[in-house]
Design a protein around this motif. Sequence first.
Motif, PDB file in Angstrom:
ATOM      1  N   SER A 170       0.833  -1.198   0.000  1.00 30.41           N
ATOM      2  CA  SER A 170       0.000   0.000   0.000  1.00 30.41           C
ATOM      3  C   SER A 170       0.872   1.254   0.000  1.00 30.41           C
ATOM      4  O   SER A 170       0.634   2.190  -0.766  1.00 30.41           O
ATOM      5  CB  SER A 170      -0.931  -0.010   1.212  1.00 30.41           C
ATOM      6  N   ASP A 173       2.358   2.109  -3.355  1.00 33.55           N
ATOM      7  CA  ASP A 173       1.419   2.366  -4.455  1.00 33.55           C
ATOM      8  C   ASP A 173       1.389   1.217  -5.457  1.00 33.55           C
ATOM      9  O   ASP A 173       1.324   1.428  -6.677  1.00 33.55           O
ATOM     10  CB  ASP A 173       1.753   3.679  -5.172  1.00 33.55           C
ATOM     11  N   ALA A 174       1.405  -0.001  -4.951  1.00 31.77           N
ATOM     12  CA  ALA A 174       1.389  -1.175  -5.816  1.00 31.77           C
ATOM     13  C   ALA A 174       0.031  -1.358  -6.476  1.00 31.77           C
ATOM     14  O   ALA A 174      -0.997  -0.869  -5.990  1.00 31.77           O
ATOM     15  CB  ALA A 174       1.744  -2.417  -5.007  1.00 31.77           C
ATOM     16  N   GLU A 175       0.040  -2.078  -7.584  1.00 31.32           N
ATOM     17  CA  GLU A 175      -1.176  -2.465  -8.273  1.00 31.32           C
ATOM     18  C   GLU A 175      -1.249  -3.985  -8.353  1.00 31.32           C
ATOM     19  O   GLU A 175      -0.222  -4.668  -8.306  1.00 31.32           O
ATOM     20  CB  GLU A 175      -1.217  -1.869  -9.683  1.00 31.32           C
ATOM     21  N   GLU A 177      -2.489  -7.241 -10.535  1.00 34.62           N
ATOM     22  CA  GLU A 177      -2.924  -7.750 -11.842  1.00 34.62           C
ATOM     23  C   GLU A 177      -3.848  -8.938 -11.621  1.00 34.62           C
ATOM     24  O   GLU A 177      -3.508  -9.878 -10.909  1.00 34.62           O
ATOM     25  CB  GLU A 177      -1.707  -8.175 -12.663  1.00 34.62           C
ATOM     26  N   THR A 186      -5.990  -4.465 -14.223  1.00 30.18           N
ATOM     27  CA  THR A 186      -5.082  -4.016 -13.174  1.00 30.18           C
ATOM     28  C   THR A 186      -5.832  -3.106 -12.225  1.00 30.18           C
ATOM     29  O   THR A 186      -6.544  -2.190 -12.662  1.00 30.18           O
ATOM     30  CB  THR A 186      -3.871  -3.279 -13.779  1.00 30.18           C
ATOM     31  N   VAL A 187      -5.669  -3.354 -10.925  1.00 21.47           N
ATOM     32  CA  VAL A 187      -6.407  -2.621  -9.897  1.00 21.47           C
ATOM     33  C   VAL A 187      -5.423  -2.085  -8.863  1.00 21.47           C
ATOM     34  O   VAL A 187      -4.564  -2.832  -8.393  1.00 21.47           O
ATOM     35  CB  VAL A 187      -7.422  -3.543  -9.177  1.00 21.47           C
ATOM     36  N   PRO A 188      -5.505  -0.798  -8.485  1.00 19.16           N
ATOM     37  CA  PRO A 188      -4.681  -0.313  -7.375  1.00 19.16           C
ATOM     38  C   PRO A 188      -4.944  -1.142  -6.122  1.00 19.16           C
ATOM     39  O   PRO A 188      -6.093  -1.541  -5.869  1.00 19.16           O
ATOM     40  CB  PRO A 188      -5.134   1.138  -7.195  1.00 19.16           C
ATOM     41  N   LEU A 189      -3.909  -1.414  -5.354  1.00 20.30           N
ATOM     42  CA  LEU A 189      -4.087  -2.265  -4.176  1.00 20.30           C
ATOM     43  C   LEU A 189      -5.180  -1.737  -3.261  1.00 20.30           C
ATOM     44  O   LEU A 189      -5.993  -2.515  -2.734  1.00 20.30           O
ATOM     45  CB  LEU A 189      -2.775  -2.369  -3.393  1.00 20.30           C
ATOM     46  N   ASP A 190      -5.230  -0.414  -3.066  1.00 20.17           N
ATOM     47  CA  ASP A 190      -6.238   0.155  -2.171  1.00 20.17           C
ATOM     48  C   ASP A 190      -7.647   0.040  -2.735  1.00 20.17           C
ATOM     49  O   ASP A 190      -8.623   0.246  -2.013  1.00 20.17           O
ATOM     50  CB  ASP A 190      -5.907   1.621  -1.864  1.00 20.17           C
ATOM     51  N   PRO A 218       5.590   0.302  -8.914  1.00 18.74           N
ATOM     52  CA  PRO A 218       5.974   1.395  -9.805  1.00 18.74           C
ATOM     53  C   PRO A 218       7.475   1.667  -9.750  1.00 18.74           C
ATOM     54  O   PRO A 218       8.146   1.298  -8.781  1.00 18.74           O
ATOM     55  CB  PRO A 218       5.172   2.581  -9.268  1.00 18.74           C
ATOM     56  N   ARG A 271      -4.278   3.583   4.434  1.00 20.35           N
ATOM     57  CA  ARG A 271      -3.375   4.581   3.866  1.00 20.35           C
ATOM     58  C   ARG A 271      -3.646   5.919   4.542  1.00 20.35           C
ATOM     59  O   ARG A 271      -4.776   6.438   4.513  1.00 20.35           O
ATOM     60  CB  ARG A 271      -3.579   4.682   2.365  1.00 20.35           C
TER      61      ARG A 271
END
Length: 330
Positions: A170, A173-175, A177, A186-190, A218, A271
Amino acid sequence: MKPFRYVRPASLAEAAEAHGARPGSAYLAGGTNLVDLMKLGVERPDTVVDVARLLPGGIETTAGGAVRVGAGVRGADLAAHPLAGARCPVLSQALLSGASAQLRNAATTGGNLLQRTRCGYFQDVSKPCNKRAPGSGCAALDGVNREHAVLGHSPLCVATHPSDLAVALSALDAEVEVTGADGVRTVPLDGFLRLPGEQPERDTTLRHGELVTAVLLPPGAFGVPSAYRKARDRASYAFALASVAAVLEVRDGRVARIALAFGGLAHRPWRARVAQQRLLGERPTPDAVRAAVDAELEAARPLRDNAFKVLLARNLAREVLGRLAAPGQH
């Protein structure tokens, strides 16, 4: 244990089809959480779809400079990878604090994010639990709730997310898959892990049949001062009462970049965007850090037994940010 059908598909597309065709199906990779819950009677799938040999198991840098971590990568391998450690301390520190060496050798990156809560009422099928049996009630609300949420909970569920890795991801800023019958998204982790709201039985925004195939970090995740700190009841292999993942870059005495995430406080990593906004562009003095963290934690709604978590999280965040802000302490 309830009898179940075991399926070993030949491809991810076949796996998604086999899983999606049965409402009571479950994916199996490392099995470190699913098998335990099946033994307890919490998870009772009629079909188990084994994807352990199908999930991507590599760690690679993409053309755009991001790092793609396959969902099948074991925790031990990710923690020891050259891209972690000195280049991304928050990632390796979270993984190494999260489980025993034996579990890190078996558990996958994708499965780590998909862990179910360790709430005792969720794991006890004789107790009411809206996450396990929607509409049955939440025994933790008036029960023993020392280890439960202080942020983002609802009248239906006060469980916390157990993953240390998710808290670090988090802050980075990971995503995530995700692959399913309709292809890859692809979705943002949050946006992947969710708060309980009116549907506490849903931990994620996965659609039925979809599975996690990778985590994307990223380019900016690496080479920046970062750290993970966790408080727990015993020194090793215990879930967090509270934890903090932080990324902090100071230029010319002011905060140029900051990311802060709490673990052990909510249904997903929390976050700390209020604290981040307050500190960005400011000098990271002890007073400024204290005021920013306090402003973030004003949203906390402790339960009967866990008000101590707010103070614990506050002190962890101050310590970690203070250490990262100090020259030579990165």
